[in-house]
Design a protein around this motif. Structure first.
Motif, PDB file in Angstrom:
ATOM      1  N   GLU A  50       0.831  -1.204   0.000  1.00 26.97           N
ATOM      2  CA  GLU A  50       0.000   0.000   0.000  1.00 26.97           C
ATOM      3  C   GLU A  50       0.868   1.257   0.000  1.00 26.97           C
ATOM      4  OE1 GLU A  50      -4.065  -1.486   2.285  1.00 26.97           O
ATOM      5  OE2 GLU A  50      -2.471  -0.533   3.436  1.00 26.97           O
ATOM      6  N   GLY A  51       1.944   1.238   0.770  1.00 25.43           N
ATOM      7  CA  GLY A  51       2.867   2.367   0.775  1.00 25.43           C
ATOM      8  C   GLY A  51       3.523   2.554  -0.579  1.00 25.43           C
ATOM      9  N   HIS A  52       3.921   1.445  -1.210  1.00 22.63           N
ATOM     10  CA  HIS A  52       4.513   1.503  -2.548  1.00 22.63           C
ATOM     11  C   HIS A  52       3.527   2.090  -3.550  1.00 22.63           C
ATOM     12  CE1 HIS A  52       6.961   0.321  -5.978  1.00 22.63           C
ATOM     13  NE2 HIS A  52       5.913  -0.297  -6.480  1.00 22.63           N
ATOM     14  N   LEU A  53       2.290   1.613  -3.485  1.00 27.23           N
ATOM     15  CA  LEU A  53       1.272   2.100  -4.411  1.00 27.23           C
ATOM     16  C   LEU A  53       0.952   3.578  -4.164  1.00 27.23           C
ATOM     17  CD1 LEU A  53      -0.573   1.467  -6.732  1.00 27.23           C
ATOM     18  CD2 LEU A  53      -2.204   0.481  -5.139  1.00 27.23           C
ATOM     19  N   ALA A  54       0.889   3.977  -2.909  1.00 29.71           N
ATOM     20  CA  ALA A  54       0.668   5.395  -2.605  1.00 29.71           C
ATOM     21  C   ALA A  54       1.805   6.236  -3.173  1.00 29.71           C
ATOM     22  CB  ALA A  54       0.541   5.605  -1.099  1.00 29.71           C
ATOM     23  N   GLY A  55       3.033   5.735  -3.051  1.00 34.89           N
ATOM     24  CA  GLY A  55       4.183   6.434  -3.623  1.00 34.89           C
ATOM     25  C   GLY A  55       4.077   6.549  -5.141  1.00 34.89           C
ATOM     26  N   LEU A  56       3.608   5.493  -5.779  1.00 36.52           N
ATOM     27  CA  LEU A  56       3.409   5.540  -7.233  1.00 36.52           C
ATOM     28  C   LEU A  56       2.372   6.591  -7.611  1.00 36.52           C
ATOM     29  CD1 LEU A  56       3.324   1.712  -8.088  1.00 36.52           C
ATOM     30  CD2 LEU A  56       5.156   3.344  -8.619  1.00 36.52           C
ATOM     31  N   VAL A  57       1.277   6.632  -6.855  1.00 33.84           N
ATOM     32  CA  VAL A  57       0.227   7.605  -7.143  1.00 33.84           C
ATOM     33  C   VAL A  57       0.758   9.023  -6.965  1.00 33.84           C
ATOM     34  CG1 VAL A  57      -2.032   8.477  -6.416  1.00 33.84           C
ATOM     35  CG2 VAL A  57      -1.654   6.012  -6.607  1.00 33.84           C
ATOM     36  N   VAL A  58       1.533   9.246  -5.919  1.00 28.22           N
ATOM     37  CA  VAL A  58       2.112  10.576  -5.688  1.00 28.22           C
ATOM     38  C   VAL A  58       3.090  10.923  -6.808  1.00 28.22           C
ATOM     39  CG1 VAL A  58       3.600  11.926  -4.153  1.00 28.22           C
ATOM     40  CG2 VAL A  58       1.751  10.546  -3.198  1.00 28.22           C
ATOM     41  N   ALA A  59       3.926   9.959  -7.222  1.00 29.25           N
ATOM     42  CA  ALA A  59       4.857  10.208  -8.324  1.00 29.25           C
ATOM     43  C   ALA A  59       4.093  10.552  -9.597  1.00 29.25           C
ATOM     44  CB  ALA A  59       5.748   8.988  -8.542  1.00 29.25           C
ATOM     45  N   ASN A  60       2.982   9.862  -9.818  1.00 32.56           N
ATOM     46  CA  ASN A  60       2.142  10.157 -10.976  1.00 32.56           C
ATOM     47  C   ASN A  60       1.518  11.536 -10.853  1.00 32.56           C
ATOM     48  OD1 ASN A  60      -0.979   9.846 -12.078  1.00 32.56           O
ATOM     49  ND2 ASN A  60       0.585   9.066 -13.487  1.00 32.56           N
ATOM     50  N   ARG A  61       1.038  11.840  -9.650  1.00 33.78           N
ATOM     51  CA  ARG A  61       0.405  13.131  -9.379  1.00 33.78           C
ATOM     52  C   ARG A  61       1.385  14.279  -9.637  1.00 33.78           C
ATOM     53  NH1 ARG A  61      -1.655  14.275  -3.342  1.00 33.78           N
ATOM     54  NH2 ARG A  61      -2.487  12.205  -3.632  1.00 33.78           N
ATOM     55  N   ARG A  62       2.649  14.055  -9.316  1.00 35.67           N
ATOM     56  CA  ARG A  62       3.686  15.089  -9.482  1.00 35.67           C
ATOM     57  C   ARG A  62       4.332  15.071 -10.867  1.00 35.67           C
ATOM     58  NH1 ARG A  62       1.992  18.401  -5.994  1.00 35.67           N
ATOM     59  NH2 ARG A  62       2.058  17.686  -3.866  1.00 35.67           N
ATOM     60  N   GLY A  63       3.844  14.178 -11.726  1.00 35.68           N
ATOM     61  CA  GLY A  63       4.363  14.136 -13.087  1.00 35.68           C
ATOM     62  C   GLY A  63       5.698  13.428 -13.224  1.00 35.68           C
ATOM     63  N   ARG A  64       6.091  12.629 -12.230  1.00 30.82           N
ATOM     64  CA  ARG A  64       7.381  11.928 -12.251  1.00 30.82           C
ATOM     65  C   ARG A  64       7.279  10.523 -12.844  1.00 30.82           C
ATOM     66  NH1 ARG A  64      11.014  15.862 -11.475  1.00 30.82           N
ATOM     67  NH2 ARG A  64      10.571  17.029  -9.601  1.00 30.82           N
ATOM     68  N   LEU A  65       6.092   9.939 -12.827  1.00 34.61           N
ATOM     69  CA  LEU A  65       5.877   8.595 -13.359  1.00 34.61           C
ATOM     70  C   LEU A  65       4.551   8.633 -14.110  1.00 34.61           C
ATOM     71  CD1 LEU A  65       6.974   5.669 -13.427  1.00 34.61           C
ATOM     72  CD2 LEU A  65       5.566   5.215 -11.412  1.00 34.61           C
ATOM     73  N   LEU A  66       4.617   8.542 -15.419  1.00 33.60           N
ATOM     74  CA  LEU A  66       3.426   8.773 -16.241  1.00 33.60           C
ATOM     75  C   LEU A  66       3.173   7.621 -17.204  1.00 33.60           C
ATOM     76  CD1 LEU A  66       4.252  12.492 -17.105  1.00 33.60           C
ATOM     77  CD2 LEU A  66       2.601  11.688 -15.411  1.00 33.60           C
ATOM     78  N   GLY A  67       2.006   7.681 -17.819  1.00 25.03           N
ATOM     79  CA  GLY A  67       1.659   6.786 -18.914  1.00 25.03           C
ATOM     80  C   GLY A  67       1.763   5.322 -18.595  1.00 25.03           C
ATOM     81  N   ARG A  68       2.369   4.598 -19.555  1.00 26.82           N
ATOM     82  CA  ARG A  68       2.466   3.136 -19.430  1.00 26.82           C
ATOM     83  C   ARG A  68       3.302   2.700 -18.233  1.00 26.82           C
ATOM     84  NH1 ARG A  68       3.406   1.878 -25.750  1.00 26.82           N
ATOM     85  NH2 ARG A  68       1.224   2.037 -26.351  1.00 26.82           N
ATOM     86  N   ASP A  69       4.342   3.466 -17.921  1.00 27.78           N
ATOM     87  CA  ASP A  69       5.186   3.096 -16.779  1.00 27.78           C
ATOM     88  C   ASP A  69       4.375   3.105 -15.482  1.00 27.78           C
ATOM     89  OD1 ASP A  69       7.425   2.791 -18.371  1.00 27.78           O
ATOM     90  OD2 ASP A  69       8.061   4.888 -18.083  1.00 27.78           O
ATOM     91  N   ALA A  71       1.023   2.996 -15.262  1.00 30.12           N
ATOM     92  CA  ALA A  71      -0.049   2.000 -15.361  1.00 30.12           C
ATOM     93  C   ALA A  71       0.483   0.601 -15.066  1.00 30.12           C
ATOM     94  CB  ALA A  71      -0.692   2.049 -16.746  1.00 30.12           C
ATOM     95  N   ARG A  72       1.662   0.272 -15.590  1.00 30.56           N
ATOM     96  CA  ARG A  72       2.241  -1.063 -15.385  1.00 30.56           C
ATOM     97  C   ARG A  72       2.573  -1.284 -13.904  1.00 30.56           C
ATOM     98  NH1 ARG A  72       6.384  -0.540 -18.464  1.00 30.56           N
ATOM     99  NH2 ARG A  72       7.781   0.095 -16.780  1.00 30.56           N
ATOM    100  N   GLU A  73       3.272  -0.326 -13.302  1.00 31.38           N
ATOM    101  CA  GLU A  73       3.672  -0.476 -11.902  1.00 31.38           C
ATOM    102  C   GLU A  73       2.468  -0.493 -10.959  1.00 31.38           C
ATOM    103  OE1 GLU A  73       6.670  -1.179 -10.618  1.00 31.38           O
ATOM    104  OE2 GLU A  73       7.319  -1.379 -12.697  1.00 31.38           O
ATOM    105  N   ALA A  74       1.515   0.394 -11.195  1.00 38.24           N
ATOM    106  CA  ALA A  74       0.321   0.454 -10.342  1.00 38.24           C
ATOM    107  C   ALA A  74      -0.507  -0.814 -10.493  1.00 38.24           C
ATOM    108  CB  ALA A  74      -0.512   1.689 -10.673  1.00 38.24           C
ATOM    109  N   SER A  75      -0.636  -1.302 -11.711  1.00 39.08           N
ATOM    110  CA  SER A  75      -1.395  -2.527 -11.960  1.00 39.08           C
ATOM    111  C   SER A  75      -0.723  -3.715 -11.267  1.00 39.08           C
ATOM    112  CB  SER A  75      -1.500  -2.779 -13.459  1.00 39.08           C
ATOM    113  OG  SER A  75      -2.171  -3.995 -13.703  1.00 39.08           O
ATOM    114  N   ARG A  76       0.585  -3.773 -11.322  1.00 36.35           N
ATOM    115  CA  ARG A  76       1.330  -4.859 -10.664  1.00 36.35           C
ATOM    116  C   ARG A  76       1.100  -4.814  -9.147  1.00 36.35           C
ATOM    117  NH1 ARG A  76       7.121  -4.420 -12.269  1.00 36.35           N
ATOM    118  NH2 ARG A  76       6.316  -5.248 -14.209  1.00 36.35           N
TER     119      ARG A  76
END
Length: 193
Positions: A50-69, A71-76
């Motif tokens: 859950e912490g990892h996923l929250a970090g992914l969402v925050v990275a996405n929110r801040r524009g650091r992790l976008l698109g397929r990258d 989606a792939r990490e969050a889906s995993r």
């Protein structure tokens, strides 16, 4: 749209994982994620994911992790959370306390290992009128030890229910206490220097 609803949706991949939700989160400075045991006790593996996923969402929110990258990490991570949730359901069912289990304990059986409270003390409190776990706690110290009732609380609730003939939900749960630990004044004085 409520911040909490959006955050839960993003963490768990629910239908609110929409462009509107993502736009809201990118612009929202008050949105926070609650993960781990504070969000519901599910074990360390779930807390880490859950912490990892929250970090992914925050990275996405801040524009650091976008698109397929993203989606792939969050889906995993979501897939692994679903797997662990299924595993948890199976384990809960497999190791569920069976009816009559609490009749097997003898008076000298230890109910609270931290405070060394035997079943007899809890039974006596229940027979004397205690009908809630907090009442038994006040009379016997059960649940006041290091684990703060995480080990003995459910057993005590079932014992009270069995003794009083009421549903286990009526026995309640221990009042949460902050995780505080006494600190000697000398330690505080050293820290101030």
């Amino acid at each position: 749209m409520d911040c909490g609803e959006i955050e839960r949706a993003l963490l768990h991949g629910e239908p609110n994982d929409s462009a509107d939700a993502r736009a809201h989160l990118r612009g929202c400075e008050t949105c926070r994620f609650l993960v781990g045991d504070g969000a519901g006790v599910a074990g360390s593996a779930v807390a880490l994911l859950e912490g990892h996923l929250a970090g992914l969402v925050v990275a996405n929110r801040r524009g650091r992790l976008l698109g397929r990258d993203y989606a792939r990490e969050a889906s995993r991570a979501r897939g692994r959370l679903l797997h662990l949730a299924g595993f948890r359901r199976v384990m809960d069912e497999l190791y569920r306390f069976g009816p009559g289990l609490y009749t097997l304990a003898e008076d000298q059986t230890t109910l609270c290992r931290c405070e060394e409270v035997p079943v007899a003390d809890a039974l006596e409190a229940a027979r004397d009128g205690a009908s809630h776990v907090n009442e038994v706690k006040a009379w016997t110290r059960v649940g006041m030890g290091r684990c703060q009732g995480r080990m003995c609380g459910p057993a005590l609730a079932h014992l009270i229910a069995y003794t009083t003939g009421k549903p286990v939900t009526d026995a309640g749960v221990f009042t949460p206490r902050p995780p505080a630990k006494p600190v000697p004044l000398a330690a505080l004085a050293r820290e101030a220097r």
